[in-house]
Design a protein around this motif. Structure first.
Motif, PDB file in Angstrom:
ATOM      1  N   HIS A 117       0.842  -1.212   0.000  1.00  0.00           N
ATOM      2  CA  HIS A 117       0.000   0.000   0.000  1.00  0.00           C
ATOM      3  C   HIS A 117       0.874   1.258   0.000  1.00  0.00           C
ATOM      4  N   HIS A 120       2.291   1.621  -3.465  1.00  0.00           N
ATOM      5  CA  HIS A 120       1.214   2.090  -4.343  1.00  0.00           C
ATOM      6  C   HIS A 120       0.971   3.584  -4.135  1.00  0.00           C
ATOM      7  N   ALA A 164      -3.338   3.830   2.515  1.00  0.00           N
ATOM      8  CA  ALA A 164      -2.132   3.276   3.139  1.00  0.00           C
ATOM      9  C   ALA A 164      -2.064   3.634   4.617  1.00  0.00           C
ATOM     10  N   GLU A 167      -4.441   1.381   6.548  1.00  0.00           N
ATOM     11  CA  GLU A 167      -3.858   0.046   6.689  1.00  0.00           C
ATOM     12  C   GLU A 167      -2.745   0.051   7.737  1.00  0.00           C
TER      13      GLU A 167
END
Length: 176
Positions: A117, A120, A164, A167
């Motif tokens: 994440h 990304h 992100a 998470e």
């Protein structure tokens, strides 16, 4: 003869039973030692992991357009008036890359899912910076570019940085 075999069989059963009890106790002690070792290891590693989560949260915050532009103004006050959009774009991309490079080692403390994440988010932010720059009119200034970046990011909905961060927070909470 039969009595001797019976005695040998009883002794063998007793020895086997004794061995089985000793082996079971040994395994239980080994499991306790492993558990204690793991618990002590967790005590030592947990603070380090929490600092890693803090650093990665800071990384995500530092790679938002708001922070990048404020940092640019602080480091290069003349940039907004004398740089081209291309120069500003390169600065922003280098800043994003530098933040991630500086925190690369933190990946050993987070799950592969969280790290993906973060990667990304980095890639999407770089693409966002490049995408906005490519859509700017030829006569636009770096101030126009900065405003467009901030506006587009604010209107973007849920960003990869926010995903992100969520998470990261969830995984950090699971440690506590």
């Amino acid at each position: 003869m039969q009595t001797a075999l019976l005695i040998i069989l009883v002794v063998a059963i007793l020895i086997f039973g004794f061995w089985l009890i000793q082996y079971s106790q040994f395994r239980n002690e080994e499991k306790k030692r492993q558990f204690e070792l793991k618990r002590e290891s967790q005590k030592a590693i947990s603070p380090i992991r929490l600092r890693a989560y803090e650093r990665l949260a800071l990384l995500l915050e530092r790679t938002t357009p708001e922070h990048l532009i404020m940092e640019l103004r602080a480091k290069e006050p003349e940039a907004m008036s004398s740089w081209t959009i291309g120069q500003m774009q390169q600065y922003l991309l280098q800043a994003i890359r530098a933040e991630f490079d500086h925190n690369q080692s933190q990946q050993i403390y987070v799950s592969d899912e969280v790290w993906s994440h973060l990667i990304h988010a980095r890639d999407e932010m770089a693409a966002f910076v490049v995408g906005i720059a490519s859509k700017m009119p030829k006569d636009a200034t770096t101030m126009d570019y900065a405003k467009t970046l901030l506006t587009a990011y604010a209107e973007n909905g849920t960003t990869p940085n926010e995903v992100a961060m969520e998470e990261l927070k969830n995984e950090a909470k699971s440690l506590m």
